[in-house]
Design an enzyme around this catalytic site. Sequence first.
Site, PDB file in Angstrom:
ATOM      1  N   LYS A 220      -3.870   9.053  -2.599  1.00  0.00           N
ATOM      2  CA  LYS A 220      -3.009   8.210  -1.768  1.00  0.00           C
ATOM      3  C   LYS A 220      -1.850   9.043  -1.240  1.00  0.00           C
ATOM      4  O   LYS A 220      -1.176   9.746  -1.997  1.00  0.00           O
ATOM      5  CB  LYS A 220      -2.437   7.072  -2.620  1.00  0.00           C
ATOM      6  CG  LYS A 220      -3.238   5.792  -2.521  1.00  0.00           C
ATOM      7  CD  LYS A 220      -2.571   4.751  -3.380  1.00  0.00           C
ATOM      8  CE  LYS A 220      -2.803   3.370  -2.884  1.00  0.00           C
ATOM      9  NZ  LYS A 220      -2.166   2.384  -3.756  1.00  0.00           N
TER      10      LYS A 220
HETATM   11  C1  E4P Z   1      -2.093  -0.786  -2.672  1.00  0.00           C
HETATM   12  O1  E4P Z   1      -2.796   0.193  -2.692  1.00  0.00           O
HETATM   13  C2  E4P Z   1      -0.914  -1.016  -3.528  1.00  0.00           C
HETATM   14  O2  E4P Z   1      -1.180  -0.501  -4.798  1.00  0.00           O
HETATM   15  C3  E4P Z   1      -0.599  -2.464  -3.740  1.00  0.00           C
HETATM   16  O3  E4P Z   1      -1.534  -3.308  -3.093  1.00  0.00           O
HETATM   17  C4  E4P Z   1       0.822  -2.827  -3.504  1.00  0.00           C
HETATM   18  O4  E4P Z   1       0.976  -4.197  -3.778  1.00  0.00           O
HETATM   19  P1  E4P Z   1       2.389  -4.856  -4.062  1.00  0.00           P
HETATM   20  O5  E4P Z   1       3.075  -5.071  -2.749  1.00  0.00           O
HETATM   21  O6  E4P Z   1       2.050  -6.176  -4.708  1.00  0.00           O
HETATM   22  O7  E4P Z   1       3.144  -3.933  -4.964  1.00  0.00           O
END
Ligand code: E4P
Length: 218
Positions: free
Chosen positions: A84
């Site tokens: 990521k």
């Molecule tokens: C995506 O890859 C993230 O890990 C995640 O969906 C973030 O979600 P949040 O806004 O609930 O922290």
Amino acid sequence: MRIFLDTANIQEIRDAARMGVISGVTTNPSLVAKEGKGDLRDRVLEICSIVQGPVSVEAVSLDVEGILEEARRLSRWSPHVVVKVPITPAGLEATATLSKEGVKTNLTLCFSANQALLAALAGATYVSPFVGRLDDAGHDGMQVVADAVEILEYYELPTQLIAASIRHPLHSIAAAKAGAHVATIPYKVLMQMVQHPLTDVGIERFLADWKKVMPAPV
Ligand code: E4P
């Protein structure tokens, strides 16, 4: 639409994987931190052994060289690892290099269709618009998903869109209808998708009727 589990919790991943409905996992630094201190590599390899699909692990460096070094190291852990990378100028530059090297990337913290287009042009394997966080800020998160999917498909860009920051079951339905290739879903939301009070009442009634005439399961 495929479903990934948005968690770093091993038990949640095991439980969801047994149901046969998840084909990948996404983590982020906050989700990993929630599980407490420990060796990240061990955790990631355990996750990879459970799901045997894409497992997103976030690089925490912000400069190009740092992202490249981290991404190369993380990707050597397992062929399932997807790195990521936040969508920034440095993140895009690193993604362009990583894409040529065959390192899989998930461009994260995406909040607009323009960012999704740039991620795709840089060669990202996945791009993740954060629906819930956009909704929280008073925007229409799912519209960003729909616009980005339309653009990716119109120009036949191979990047897959992951609807992220999913907060409730209606987000999952809307993401599927908008054509998201994947939705990454927290365990709690996955269980809300499985459960329905009428299913429980139905089972109870069927069993009560059955027991009136049959002593045990056939
Ligand atoms: C995506 O890859 C993230 O890990 C995640 O969906 C973030 O979600 P949040 O806004 O609930 O922290």
